[in-house]
Design an enzyme around this catalytic site. Structure first.
Site, PDB file in Angstrom:
ATOM      1  N   SER A  13       1.033  -6.894  68.262  1.00 35.81           N
ATOM      2  CA  SER A  13       0.447  -7.597  67.113  1.00 35.81           C
ATOM      3  C   SER A  13       0.941  -7.565  65.906  1.00 35.81           C
ATOM      4  CB  SER A  13      -1.198  -7.468  66.813  1.00 35.81           C
ATOM      5  OG  SER A  13      -1.681  -8.043  66.041  1.00 35.81           O
ATOM      6  N   ALA A  29      -2.167  -6.505  60.625  1.00 38.76           N
ATOM      7  CA  ALA A  29      -2.423  -4.999  60.387  1.00 38.76           C
ATOM      8  C   ALA A  29      -3.878  -4.533  60.493  1.00 38.76           C
ATOM      9  CB  ALA A  29      -1.740  -4.795  58.642  1.00 38.76           C
ATOM     10  N   HIS A  30      -4.563  -5.578  60.216  1.00 36.27           N
ATOM     11  CA  HIS A  30      -6.113  -5.091  60.512  1.00 36.27           C
ATOM     12  C   HIS A  30      -6.245  -4.918  61.994  1.00 36.27           C
ATOM     13  CE1 HIS A  30      -7.334  -6.328  56.388  1.00 36.27           C
ATOM     14  NE2 HIS A  30      -6.387  -7.361  56.489  1.00 36.27           N
ATOM     15  N   LYS A  31      -6.084  -5.730  62.600  1.00 35.55           N
ATOM     16  CA  LYS A  31      -6.077  -5.538  64.241  1.00 35.55           C
ATOM     17  C   LYS A  31      -5.482  -4.109  64.574  1.00 35.55           C
ATOM     18  CE  LYS A  31      -5.753  -9.886  66.376  1.00 35.55           C
ATOM     19  NZ  LYS A  31      -5.188 -10.792  67.475  1.00 35.55           N
ATOM     20  N   ASP A  60      -5.996 -10.907  71.991  1.00 40.84           N
ATOM     21  CA  ASP A  60      -6.084 -12.319  71.454  1.00 40.84           C
ATOM     22  C   ASP A  60      -7.503 -12.559  71.101  1.00 40.84           C
ATOM     23  OD1 ASP A  60      -4.456 -14.860  70.875  1.00 40.84           O
ATOM     24  OD2 ASP A  60      -5.718 -15.647  72.048  1.00 40.84           O
ATOM     25  N   SER A  61      -8.036 -13.027  70.061  1.00 39.13           N
ATOM     26  CA  SER A  61      -9.231 -13.198  69.516  1.00 39.13           C
ATOM     27  C   SER A  61      -9.284 -14.246  68.782  1.00 39.13           C
ATOM     28  CB  SER A  61      -9.625 -11.851  69.114  1.00 39.13           C
ATOM     29  OG  SER A  61      -8.731 -11.471  68.042  1.00 39.13           O
ATOM     30  N   PHE A 109     -11.439  -8.908  57.651  1.00 35.68           N
ATOM     31  CA  PHE A 109     -10.523 -10.073  57.712  1.00 35.68           C
ATOM     32  C   PHE A 109     -10.824 -11.280  58.430  1.00 35.68           C
ATOM     33  CE2 PHE A 109      -8.437 -10.216  62.082  1.00 35.68           C
ATOM     34  CZ  PHE A 109      -9.044  -9.379  62.694  1.00 35.68           C
ATOM     35  N   ASP A 128     -14.865 -12.537  59.240  1.00 32.53           N
ATOM     36  CA  ASP A 128     -15.606 -11.614  58.812  1.00 32.53           C
ATOM     37  C   ASP A 128     -16.786 -11.881  57.759  1.00 32.53           C
ATOM     38  OD1 ASP A 128     -15.116 -10.003  60.818  1.00 32.53           O
ATOM     39  OD2 ASP A 128     -13.662  -8.652  59.754  1.00 32.53           O
ATOM     40  N   LYS A 188     -18.045  -1.820  61.856  1.00 32.83           N
ATOM     41  CA  LYS A 188     -17.412  -2.630  62.752  1.00 32.83           C
ATOM     42  C   LYS A 188     -16.814  -2.401  64.029  1.00 32.83           C
ATOM     43  CE  LYS A 188     -14.485  -6.528  62.527  1.00 32.83           C
ATOM     44  NZ  LYS A 188     -13.131  -7.286  62.119  1.00 32.83           N
TER      45      LYS A 188
END
Ligand code: IMP
Length: 198
Positions: free
Chosen positions: A7, A10-12, A70-71, A153, A156, A176
């Site tokens: 990925s 960066a958040h994931k 994958d979301s 991100f 959210d 979270k």
């Protein structure tokens, strides 16, 4: 075992590293590993896209395994949209703010009781010489009428998690990570890996 997270988000990557750190000797993002690859996400489901991303990344790396997520967000009043198009709902090259604006516009006349939605995460782990594992995690919520909070991100700020009365963007990263779709998928992955060892 050396793992690459397939990925560029960066958040994931931060969320996944926080949850999987105890299970791998080393976890690298694509950037850490110096891999520049753009996988075409043309699957019809989150699971198809997750498996494709992990396979393509492992094929060009020298790591032992690749993991992908994958979301996206499924909104019932929109028949499951934005779904697999979550990242590009407002069109290629648009950002989270544009996606959120479009979603709020589509949902402006939908009453509160019809604003049910869920985050879905499909996580695939692809290893050399082992069967791939793909698991799904979901978390149910309600789509807010305007953004709330500054954390996280993507969608959210629009996602109300009813048990806490807070949007995902109002939760701390740790809160979270305890209840998110990705956390649930990663917990299912850990269980599947532990079952393999039995
Ligand atoms: P992907 O990188 O193709 O899996 O796209 C994921 C997209 O779904 C992101 O760009 C966000 O718009 C949305 N998304 C996935 N997970 C989350 C989350 O945890 N919070 C908010 N939005 C998310």
């Amino acid at each position: 075992m050396r793992l690459i997270i397939a990925s560029n988000n960066a958040h994931k990557v931060t969320e996944i590293k926080a949850i999987l750190a105890p299970y791998f000797n080393s976890i690298q993002s694509l950037k850490d590993a110096g891999i520049d690859i753009d996988v075409v996400e043309d699957g019809k489901t989150f699971a198809e896209n997750a498996l494709k991303k992990a396979r393509e990344v492992l094929a060009v790396s020298d790591a032992d395994a690749a993991l992908s997520d994958d979301s996206g967000l499924e909104v019932d009043a929109l028949c499951g949209a934005p779904g697999v198009y979550s990242a590009r709902y407002a069109g290629e090259g648009h950002d989270d703010a544009a996606n959120n604006e479009k979603l709020l516009a589509e949902m402006k006349d939908v009453p509160v009781d019809k604003r049910t939605c869920r985050f879905v995460s499909a996580v695939s782990l692809v290893r050399r010489n082992c069967e791939p594992i793909t698991v799904i995690g979901t978390v149910e919520g309600k789509l807010l009428f305007s953004p709330r909070g500054t954390g996280g991100f993507g969608y959210d700020p629009l996602f109300l998690y009813e048990p806490s009365g807070k949007s995902f963007a109002e939760l701390s990263a740790q809160e979270k990570n305890e209840i998110s779709h990705r956390a649930r998928a990663l917990a299912a992955l850990r269980e599947a890996m532990e079952r393999e060892r039995e």
